[in-house]
Write a protein that holds these residues in place. Structure first.
Motif, PDB file in Angstrom:
ATOM      1  N   ASN A  25       0.863  -1.188   0.000  1.00 53.50           N
ATOM      2  CA  ASN A  25       0.000   0.000   0.000  1.00 53.50           C
ATOM      3  C   ASN A  25       0.896   1.234   0.000  1.00 53.50           C
ATOM      4  O   ASN A  25       1.598   1.486   0.979  1.00 53.50           O
ATOM      5  CB  ASN A  25      -0.897  -0.005   1.238  1.00 53.50           C
ATOM      6  N   SER A  54      -3.597  -5.515   1.414  1.00 52.53           N
ATOM      7  CA  SER A  54      -4.885  -5.224   0.767  1.00 52.53           C
ATOM      8  C   SER A  54      -6.065  -5.757   1.572  1.00 52.53           C
ATOM      9  O   SER A  54      -7.211  -5.408   1.281  1.00 52.53           O
ATOM     10  CB  SER A  54      -4.911  -5.811  -0.651  1.00 52.53           C
ATOM     11  N   ASP A  55      -5.786  -6.596   2.603  1.00 43.44           N
ATOM     12  CA  ASP A  55      -6.865  -7.035   3.484  1.00 43.44           C
ATOM     13  C   ASP A  55      -7.344  -5.894   4.368  1.00 43.44           C
ATOM     14  O   ASP A  55      -8.475  -5.912   4.861  1.00 43.44           O
ATOM     15  CB  ASP A  55      -6.389  -8.181   4.395  1.00 43.44           C
ATOM     16  N   ASN A 114     -10.842  -9.174  11.549  1.00 48.21           N
ATOM     17  CA  ASN A 114     -11.713  -8.051  11.182  1.00 48.21           C
ATOM     18  C   ASN A 114     -11.352  -6.790  11.952  1.00 48.21           C
ATOM     19  O   ASN A 114     -11.432  -5.677  11.418  1.00 48.21           O
ATOM     20  CB  ASN A 114     -13.181  -8.406  11.431  1.00 48.21           C
ATOM     21  N   GLU A 126      -8.304  -5.330  10.308  1.00 50.01           N
ATOM     22  CA  GLU A 126      -8.609  -4.828   8.974  1.00 50.01           C
ATOM     23  C   GLU A 126      -9.336  -3.485   9.015  1.00 50.01           C
ATOM     24  O   GLU A 126      -9.155  -2.644   8.132  1.00 50.01           O
ATOM     25  CB  GLU A 126      -9.457  -5.850   8.224  1.00 50.01           C
ATOM     26  N   ASN A 127     -10.134  -3.265  10.048  1.00 45.19           N
ATOM     27  CA  ASN A 127     -10.939  -2.045  10.113  1.00 45.19           C
ATOM     28  C   ASN A 127     -10.404  -0.999  11.083  1.00 45.19           C
ATOM     29  O   ASN A 127     -11.052   0.023  11.311  1.00 45.19           O
ATOM     30  CB  ASN A 127     -12.380  -2.408  10.481  1.00 45.19           C
ATOM     31  N   HIS A 167      -7.581   5.615   7.956  1.00 43.06           N
ATOM     32  CA  HIS A 167      -8.424   4.869   7.024  1.00 43.06           C
ATOM     33  C   HIS A 167      -8.060   5.199   5.586  1.00 43.06           C
ATOM     34  O   HIS A 167      -7.759   6.350   5.256  1.00 43.06           O
ATOM     35  CB  HIS A 167      -9.899   5.152   7.299  1.00 43.06           C
ATOM     36  N   ASN A 168      -8.050   4.190   4.748  1.00 41.01           N
ATOM     37  CA  ASN A 168      -7.666   4.364   3.340  1.00 41.01           C
ATOM     38  C   ASN A 168      -8.641   5.295   2.619  1.00 41.01           C
ATOM     39  O   ASN A 168      -9.797   5.402   2.968  1.00 41.01           O
ATOM     40  CB  ASN A 168      -7.641   3.002   2.635  1.00 41.01           C
ATOM     41  N   GLN A 178      -8.381  -2.041   5.600  1.00 40.86           N
ATOM     42  CA  GLN A 178      -9.035  -0.810   5.165  1.00 40.86           C
ATOM     43  C   GLN A 178      -8.316   0.412   5.737  1.00 40.86           C
ATOM     44  O   GLN A 178      -8.779   1.546   5.573  1.00 40.86           O
ATOM     45  CB  GLN A 178     -10.498  -0.799   5.626  1.00 40.86           C
ATOM     46  N   VAL A 179      -7.195   0.171   6.413  1.00 44.37           N
ATOM     47  CA  VAL A 179      -6.452   1.231   7.081  1.00 44.37           C
ATOM     48  C   VAL A 179      -4.966   1.082   6.769  1.00 44.37           C
ATOM     49  O   VAL A 179      -4.537   0.078   6.197  1.00 44.37           O
ATOM     50  CB  VAL A 179      -6.670   1.177   8.615  1.00 44.37           C
ATOM     51  N   HIS A 180      -4.185   2.084   7.182  1.00 51.02           N
ATOM     52  CA  HIS A 180      -2.745   2.012   7.013  1.00 51.02           C
ATOM     53  C   HIS A 180      -2.071   2.869   8.077  1.00 51.02           C
ATOM     54  O   HIS A 180      -2.716   3.651   8.779  1.00 51.02           O
ATOM     55  CB  HIS A 180      -2.319   2.477   5.618  1.00 51.02           C
TER      56      HIS A 180
END
Length: 429
Positions: free
Chosen positions: A159, A413-414, A358, A361-362, A428-429, A416-418
């Motif tokens: 990412n 890519s799993d 999850n 990922e979030n 959050h992306n 939704q954040v970085h």
């Protein structure tokens, strides 16, 4: 040249073996071992019958895979000897950036016979769960390669908004069975700060029970060359009780009460380079030192005595992968900042219970980092070792999404954040 001579020459070239030395963090050790098998290499029977919990291994053979994680394998048909020794991500950066530096020694690589050997080049590849710039060896890493710094091998899945790496590695805080049964279910960032700074805290600090004020909870941590320790120190985040990483920590390890033949130096198992062994009887202070492997932390948590009088309660931190070394029913993960790293509130079983992917990922679960694969400055772009490094990354990604095993890591890519830095704010992306 005759046709026979030419054929013999081609055969000699095709049978040439490339030796590669890999060091680094224990967190991705299991996926790397499995990825080597996916590539077609074989674990030496003389070295081990099961590589899952071992820090040093030897693999060899010809790469038979043609595609992994949807990517073409560059070294298909080439033959390798792979020496692996996992002692800590920060130490891997040191080994790559300054292989002959003061106090720096070759990791304990083993041969096909299990014999320990040294490699004068330190390592060809190194796995770190922190950026090289976050380690104590940031200056050496930045000055490596003529000032260009260490070369990092990225995955196709990287990412560009994050801090890079080839995958995402989550961690968890863990406690002993006594801790689980006496109210240690969660740890906050300020509690992490205090525990690692002071070495012990009263159990009542976690259980909120006044009568627990005389029962200590001990900090169990890694050696100062472990990248997971750096992340553990940074996990408080800015403005939320973040630990001052410039000072030494106060740590404990499960040690013997007296010297004996199996432990003549009276060192706690797994500390000071000593292999882990059962038989520890109490938590002993090791200062700023700690375990040389995440699996040792898990094993010590599982082996902890069960009586308060013998120092039963302790808290450590490990990767989700290294948490699989916990013994079922004898310790387990706890929540961080109120978010559970697993999908169950109790009765966690290593290797069976599903992790709370999850929440990672979030952005709800904050204790994670990016894993990085760095190359020795002498590894040229497009060389056999460089190509193998790219193939190894794809093999690891293949294992991360292996449906036959419990997921202990994630593709970028799993998420939704970085994050833009180690332990930095989650965006959050």
């Amino acid at each position: 040249m005759s046709a026979t001579a030419l054929l013999m020459g081609l055969t000699a070239v095709s049978e040439a073996q490339t030796s590669i030395y890999i060091s680094g963090s224990t967190s991705f050790r299991t996926q790397i071992y499995a990825g080597l098998v996916d590539l077609g290499l074989t674990l030496s029977p003389a070295s081990s019958t099961s590589a899952a919990g071992n820090n040093s291994e030897f693999y060899s053979g010809t790469v038979t895979a043609t595609t992994l994680a949807g990517q073409s394998i560059l070294t298909h048909g080439e033959t390798f000897n792979i020496f692996l020794a996992f002692t800590g991500g920060a130490e891997a950066v040191n080994t790559l950036a300054n292989p002959q530096g003061p106090g720096n020694t070759s990791p304990p690589y083993t041969t096909s016979t299990g014999a320990v050997i040294s490699y004068t080049g330190g390592a060809d590849l190194g796995v770190s769960d922190t950026l090289a710039s976050s380690t104590p060896y940031a200056a050496a890493a930045a000055n490596a390669n003529g000032g260009a710094g260490l070369n990092e091998v990225f995955s196709f899945d990287v990412n560009p908004r994050g801090a890079g790496g080839f995958a995402v590695d989550p961690y968890t805080f863990v406690t002993t069975s006594y801790g689980l049964s006496h109210g240690i279910t969660n740890i906050t960032a300020p509690q992490v700060n205090q525990l690692l700074s002071e070495g012990t805290l009263p159990l009542s600090y976690f259980s909120y029970v006044n009568t627990d004020s005389n029962t200590p909870v001990f900090a169990v941590a890694r050696s100062n060359d472990a990248s997971v320790r750096i992340i553990g120190e940074l996990v408080g985040f800015s403005g939320n009780g973040a630990l001052n990483t410039s000072g030494p920590l106060k740590e404990y390890a499960l040690g013997y009460s007296t010297n004996n033949d199996s432990n003549p130096a009276n060192l706690p198992p797994g500390v000071g380079g000593k292999p882990f062994a059962t038989g520890g009887t109490n938590w002993v202070a090791v200062g700023n030192d700690g375990y040389t492997s995440g699996s040792y932390v898990s094993k010590s948590i599982s082996a902890s005595p069960t009586s308060p009088a013998t120092n039963a309660a302790a808290i450590g931190y490990v990767s989700w992968s290294d948490a699989q070394s916990l013994t079922s029913g004898k310790g387990g993960p706890i929540a961080f900042e109120g978010v559970n790293p697993t999908t169950v509130s109790s009765g966690w079983v290593p290797g069976t219970t599903v992790w709370n992917t999850n929440a990672v990922e979030n952005g709800a679960y904050q204790f994670w980092t990016y894993s990085h694969l760095y190359e020795n400055p002498n590894v040229a772009s497009g060389s056999t070792i460089d190509n193998f490094a790219n193939d190894l990354v794809n093999a690891v990604l293949q294992e991360i999404h292996n449906p036959a095993v419990v997921a202990t890591a994630l593709w970028e890519s799993d998420l939704q954040v970085h994050r833009g830095s180690d332990g930095g704010p989650i965006i959050h992306n």
